[in-house]
Design a protein around this motif. Structure first.
Motif, PDB file in Angstrom:
ATOM      1  N   ARG A  57     -19.588   2.652  11.130  1.00 54.00           N
ATOM      2  CA  ARG A  57     -19.642   1.201  11.248  1.00 54.00           C
ATOM      3  C   ARG A  57     -18.275   0.601  11.552  1.00 54.00           C
ATOM      4  NH1 ARG A  57     -23.818   3.183   8.671  1.00 54.00           N
ATOM      5  NH2 ARG A  57     -22.421   4.350   7.313  1.00 54.00           N
ATOM      6  N   ASP A  58     -17.290   1.467  11.801  1.00 48.74           N
ATOM      7  CA  ASP A  58     -15.932   1.078  12.184  1.00 48.74           C
ATOM      8  C   ASP A  58     -15.387  -0.018  11.271  1.00 48.74           C
ATOM      9  OD1 ASP A  58     -13.548   1.181  13.535  1.00 48.74           O
ATOM     10  OD2 ASP A  58     -14.172  -0.226  15.096  1.00 48.74           O
ATOM     11  N   ARG A  59     -15.313   0.283   9.978  1.00 46.50           N
ATOM     12  CA  ARG A  59     -14.789  -0.669   9.011  1.00 46.50           C
ATOM     13  C   ARG A  59     -14.063   0.095   7.916  1.00 46.50           C
ATOM     14  NH1 ARG A  59     -20.311  -2.383   5.643  1.00 46.50           N
ATOM     15  NH2 ARG A  59     -20.879  -0.228   5.061  1.00 46.50           N
ATOM     16  N   TRP A  60     -13.206  -0.623   7.223  1.00 50.90           N
ATOM     17  CA  TRP A  60     -12.537  -0.076   6.055  1.00 50.90           C
ATOM     18  C   TRP A  60     -13.267  -0.529   4.801  1.00 50.90           C
ATOM     19  CZ3 TRP A  60      -8.975   3.631   6.092  1.00 50.90           C
ATOM     20  CH2 TRP A  60      -8.231   3.832   7.259  1.00 50.90           C
ATOM     21  N   LEU A  61     -13.490   0.416   3.889  1.00 48.47           N
ATOM     22  CA  LEU A  61     -14.001   0.117   2.561  1.00 48.47           C
ATOM     23  C   LEU A  61     -12.882   0.391   1.569  1.00 48.47           C
ATOM     24  CD1 LEU A  61     -17.423   1.987   2.807  1.00 48.47           C
ATOM     25  CD2 LEU A  61     -17.065  -0.474   3.073  1.00 48.47           C
ATOM     26  N   VAL A  62     -12.664  -0.515   0.647  1.00 48.28           N
ATOM     27  CA  VAL A  62     -11.663  -0.276  -0.390  1.00 48.28           C
ATOM     28  C   VAL A  62     -12.320  -0.409  -1.754  1.00 48.28           C
ATOM     29  CG1 VAL A  62      -9.734  -1.061   1.044  1.00 48.28           C
ATOM     30  CG2 VAL A  62     -10.872  -2.675  -0.492  1.00 48.28           C
ATOM     31  N   ILE A  63     -11.850   0.401  -2.690  1.00 48.40           N
ATOM     32  CA  ILE A  63     -12.215   0.246  -4.096  1.00 48.40           C
ATOM     33  C   ILE A  63     -11.042  -0.473  -4.744  1.00 48.40           C
ATOM     34  CG2 ILE A  63     -12.807   1.432  -6.232  1.00 48.40           C
ATOM     35  CD1 ILE A  63     -13.754   3.775  -4.548  1.00 48.40           C
ATOM     36  N   THR A  64     -11.286  -1.660  -5.258  1.00 51.33           N
ATOM     37  CA  THR A  64     -10.170  -2.485  -5.721  1.00 51.33           C
ATOM     38  C   THR A  64     -10.527  -3.245  -6.988  1.00 51.33           C
ATOM     39  OG1 THR A  64      -8.643  -4.267  -5.097  1.00 51.33           O
ATOM     40  CG2 THR A  64     -10.892  -4.394  -4.237  1.00 51.33           C
ATOM     41  N   ASN A  65      -9.486  -3.547  -7.771  1.00 46.42           N
ATOM     42  CA  ASN A  65      -9.650  -4.408  -8.942  1.00 46.42           C
ATOM     43  C   ASN A  65      -9.240  -5.847  -8.634  1.00 46.42           C
ATOM     44  OD1 ASN A  65      -6.894  -4.025  -8.698  1.00 46.42           O
ATOM     45  ND2 ASN A  65      -6.537  -3.760 -10.896  1.00 46.42           N
ATOM     46  N   ASP A  66      -9.030  -6.171  -7.373  1.00 46.25           N
ATOM     47  CA  ASP A  66      -8.658  -7.528  -6.962  1.00 46.25           C
ATOM     48  C   ASP A  66      -9.864  -8.448  -7.153  1.00 46.25           C
ATOM     49  OD1 ASP A  66      -7.501  -9.760  -5.938  1.00 46.25           O
ATOM     50  OD2 ASP A  66      -7.283  -9.017  -3.887  1.00 46.25           O
ATOM     51  N   GLY A  67      -9.880  -9.184  -8.271  1.00 45.99           N
ATOM     52  CA  GLY A  67     -11.007 -10.054  -8.582  1.00 45.99           C
ATOM     53  C   GLY A  67     -12.165  -9.341  -9.234  1.00 45.99           C
ATOM     54  N   HIS A  68     -12.028  -8.045  -9.493  1.00 43.14           N
ATOM     55  CA  HIS A  68     -13.113  -7.253 -10.077  1.00 43.14           C
ATOM     56  C   HIS A  68     -12.511  -6.335 -11.138  1.00 43.14           C
ATOM     57  CE1 HIS A  68     -15.851  -8.438  -6.776  1.00 43.14           C
ATOM     58  NE2 HIS A  68     -14.770  -8.339  -6.009  1.00 43.14           N
ATOM     59  N   GLU A  69     -12.650  -6.706 -12.406  1.00 42.15           N
ATOM     60  CA  GLU A  69     -12.002  -5.953 -13.481  1.00 42.15           C
ATOM     61  C   GLU A  69     -12.446  -4.496 -13.503  1.00 42.15           C
ATOM     62  OE1 GLU A  69     -11.320  -6.244 -18.342  1.00 42.15           O
ATOM     63  OE2 GLU A  69     -12.547  -7.718 -17.289  1.00 42.15           O
ATOM     64  N   GLU A  70     -13.729  -4.242 -13.227  1.00 41.26           N
ATOM     65  CA  GLU A  70     -14.240  -2.870 -13.225  1.00 41.26           C
ATOM     66  C   GLU A  70     -14.246  -2.263 -11.822  1.00 41.26           C
ATOM     67  OE1 GLU A  70     -14.719  -1.122 -15.760  1.00 41.26           O
ATOM     68  OE2 GLU A  70     -14.581  -2.658 -17.291  1.00 41.26           O
ATOM     69  N   PHE A  71     -13.510  -2.866 -10.914  1.00 42.99           N
ATOM     70  CA  PHE A  71     -13.382  -2.426  -9.524  1.00 42.99           C
ATOM     71  C   PHE A  71     -14.684  -2.672  -8.746  1.00 42.99           C
ATOM     72  CE2 PHE A  71      -9.892  -0.472 -11.585  1.00 42.99           C
ATOM     73  CZ  PHE A  71      -8.907  -0.270 -10.636  1.00 42.99           C
ATOM     74  N   ALA A  72     -14.532  -2.819  -7.457  1.00 47.55           N
ATOM     75  CA  ALA A  72     -15.661  -3.048  -6.562  1.00 47.55           C
ATOM     76  C   ALA A  72     -15.380  -2.355  -5.242  1.00 47.55           C
ATOM     77  CB  ALA A  72     -15.865  -4.550  -6.333  1.00 47.55           C
ATOM     78  N   VAL A  73     -16.452  -2.037  -4.515  1.00 47.54           N
ATOM     79  CA  VAL A  73     -16.328  -1.562  -3.141  1.00 47.54           C
ATOM     80  C   VAL A  73     -16.393  -2.789  -2.245  1.00 47.54           C
ATOM     81  CG1 VAL A  73     -17.344  -0.164  -1.310  1.00 47.54           C
ATOM     82  CG2 VAL A  73     -17.421   0.641  -3.687  1.00 47.54           C
ATOM     83  N   VAL A  74     -15.341  -3.009  -1.460  1.00 47.51           N
ATOM     84  CA  VAL A  74     -15.260  -4.199  -0.617  1.00 47.51           C
ATOM     85  C   VAL A  74     -14.954  -3.764   0.809  1.00 47.51           C
ATOM     86  CG1 VAL A  74     -14.072  -6.376  -0.208  1.00 47.51           C
ATOM     87  CG2 VAL A  74     -14.449  -5.593  -2.559  1.00 47.51           C
ATOM     88  N   GLY A  75     -15.775  -4.227   1.763  1.00 45.28           N
ATOM     89  CA  GLY A  75     -15.551  -3.926   3.167  1.00 45.28           C
ATOM     90  C   GLY A  75     -14.828  -5.064   3.857  1.00 45.28           C
ATOM     91  N   ASP A  76     -14.101  -4.735   4.918  1.00 49.54           N
ATOM     92  CA  ASP A  76     -13.409  -5.804   5.641  1.00 49.54           C
ATOM     93  C   ASP A  76     -14.368  -6.657   6.464  1.00 49.54           C
ATOM     94  OD1 ASP A  76     -13.955  -4.012   7.680  1.00 49.54           O
ATOM     95  OD2 ASP A  76     -11.866  -3.370   7.914  1.00 49.54           O
ATOM     96  N   ASP A  77     -15.677  -6.339   6.394  1.00 53.93           N
ATOM     97  CA  ASP A  77     -16.696  -7.168   7.036  1.00 53.93           C
ATOM     98  C   ASP A  77     -17.457  -8.011   6.017  1.00 53.93           C
ATOM     99  OD1 ASP A  77     -17.998  -5.149   5.724  1.00 53.93           O
ATOM    100  OD2 ASP A  77     -19.282  -4.561   7.407  1.00 53.93           O
ATOM    101  N   GLY A  78     -16.970  -8.035   4.758  1.00 52.42           N
ATOM    102  CA  GLY A  78     -17.627  -8.818   3.723  1.00 52.42           C
ATOM    103  C   GLY A  78     -18.578  -8.024   2.849  1.00 52.42           C
ATOM    104  N   PHE A  79     -18.874  -6.791   3.203  1.00 49.71           N
ATOM    105  CA  PHE A  79     -19.756  -5.933   2.393  1.00 49.71           C
ATOM    106  C   PHE A  79     -19.146  -5.735   1.003  1.00 49.71           C
ATOM    107  CE2 PHE A  79     -20.822  -1.714   0.795  1.00 49.71           C
ATOM    108  CZ  PHE A  79     -22.203  -1.715   0.876  1.00 49.71           C
ATOM    109  N   THR A  80     -19.983  -5.796  -0.057  1.00 51.44           N
ATOM    110  CA  THR A  80     -19.491  -5.651  -1.424  1.00 51.44           C
ATOM    111  C   THR A  80     -20.511  -4.923  -2.286  1.00 51.44           C
ATOM    112  OG1 THR A  80     -18.255  -7.728  -1.261  1.00 51.44           O
ATOM    113  CG2 THR A  80     -18.606  -6.846  -3.466  1.00 51.44           C
TER     114      THR A  80
END
Length: 437
Positions: free
Chosen positions: A260-283
């Motif tokens: 899908r040509d996107r980056w997914l990151v696992i981050t605690n930015d705004g998510h204390e227990e971390f979240a999977v966030v895509g640069d296309d808005g996927f969460t």
């Protein structure tokens, strides 16, 4: 017998002389050993009994779980009577030895980097022969078994190939053995270029090729903060580009979703227990679950998370809905992702084990959930049915239910007469999952 006393120098480090081999050091160590043998002489019989049992449960030869790279399956094998392993690969039933750690002439020879080139024609490998965790990096022609003339001393763990197999990215440690620089080298000519340097001593650098194969990914990580850069694997001379910059207290790890040509990151930015966030808005986010990992495959994602202290692995549709979930095989068992390098594979490899059941690696079909055993750890003379594990819960002072794994022989009386070893740990969000040993 009186214990030996080491000589003290009149200096800031009075025992520094013990670092340097000398007849005095040898004599002192011999005296320490003699004192130990004298004080533990009464333990000789139980020691021999335990050692005999350990040997009886150790296989003559030990083979690791294999991992796929193109048409080859790579694995290590320790032969009978040998202390050091061989790296091998197999294709269509034909096995080939690529690396024999005993051939380096050291009783201690440990591999750091083991990275086949994209076309499997070369093997990048590094070896530490002293235990100092400083590695010599070399490149072996897999057809001839001969090393190329290029060699790099003083390297650290992690490395990655460019798409064309010409350049190799590697880490270099500083005087504190902190990996602080990323370099790339032409494996044929030895031409080298500095790619990235990390001046902040709180951070260490690691480098890897994305599972999609499209990018070289560099991560700077400290105890509480990370920054990730990427550059195209087919353009190794390109400048690394930071994905999300660096913000104190914000952590993130990156996975490239090539389909899908996107980056997914696992981050605690705004998510204390971390979240999977895509640069296309996927969460993917759930406040009651800690997300640890995400892998992108051709038609799905695979996530690893912890729910009520227990690991769960989920196969997720591209829109985020759960296709199916994988749970531990038994009460008090553990589950984790295995080596999953190929983003185009039709299966995901997971490992299961417990305090009583040896580790098994399974290939799980991503569409059906069907399991195929890839490898099971060989433990001779062990009968798992002689033991039992169960999970009970202890109530903490704040009412929280703390899971406790209780493991025993099946015939152990539960009337309070049996001794119990209790172990727990509660800092740094560290979790001790059950493991087989």
């Amino acid at each position: 017998m009186q214990p030996p006393l080491a000589r003290r120098d009149d200096s800031a480090d009075p025992y520094a002389w013990l670092r340097h081999p000398s007849p005095e050091v040898t004599d002192y160590l011999a005296a320490e050993r003699a004192y130990y043998d004298d004080r533990t002489a009464a333990l000789a019989e139980p020691t021999a009994t335990v050692l005999s049992e350990l040997r009886a449960r150790t296989p003559d030869a030990e083979r690791s779980v294999s991992w796929d790279h193109g048409p080859y399956a790579y694995y290590t094998l320790t032969l009978p009577g040998r202390e050091l392993p061989e790296l091998r690969r197999a294709r269509d039933g034909v096995e080939q030895t690529l690396l024999d750690m005993a051939a380096f002439g050291s009783s201690y020879a440990a591999a750091g980097v083991i990275e086949p080139s994209p076309d499997n024609s070369l093997l990048a490998y590094s070896v530490d022969q002293t235990g100092a965790e400083v590695y010599s990096l070399r490149f072996r022609d897999t057809a001839t078994g001969q090393d190329l003339p290029v060699e790099v001393e003083q390297t650290y763990y992690t490395g990655a190939w460019s798409a064309d197999g010409r350049w190799f990215f590697y880490t270099v440690p500083d005087h504190l053995n902190r990996p602080h620089e990323i370099w790339r080298i032409d494996v044929r000519t030895g031409e080298k270029h500095l790619v990235l340097s990390e001046p902040d001593q709180r951070f260490e650098l690691v480098v890897a090729r994305s599972r999609s194969g499209d990018h070289i990914v560099i991560t700077a990580q400290s105890r509480s903060t990370t920054e990730v850069w990427s550059l195209p694997a087919d353009d190794p001379a390109a400048q690394p580009v930071s994905l999300r910059g660096r913000t104190p207290g914000i952590e993130y790890r990156a996975e490239h979703d090539g389909e899908r040509d996107r980056w997914l990151v696992i981050t605690n930015d705004g998510h204390e227990e971390f979240a999977v966030v895509g640069d296309d808005g996927f969460t993917i986010s759930n406040a009651s679950e800690r997300i640890h990992d995400v892998l992108a495959f051709t038609d799905c994602l695979v996530t690893e998370q912890r729910v009520d202290g227990e690991c769960r692995i989920r196969v997720v549709e591209p829109d985020g809905t759960v296709r199916f979930e994988i749970t531990p095989d038994e009460p008090g068992g553990s589950l984790r992702l295995g080596h999953n390098e190929d983003s185009r594979a039709t299966f995901v490899t997971v490992a299961t084990e417990s305090f009583t059941t040896p580790t098994s690696w399974w290939d799980i079909d991503l569409r059906t959930g069907e399991r195929t055993l890839r490898h099971r750890r060989d433990v001779p003379n062990h009968d798992p049915s002689a033991y039992v594990s169960e999970v009970v819960h202890a109530t903490a002072s704040d009412g929280w239910q703390v899971p406790v794994v209780v493991t025993r022989r099946r015939d152990t009386p539960l009337d309070g007469t049996a001794p119990c070893l209790l172990y727990g740990y509660g800092s740094y969000e560290s979790v001790d999952d059950p493991w087989f040993d």
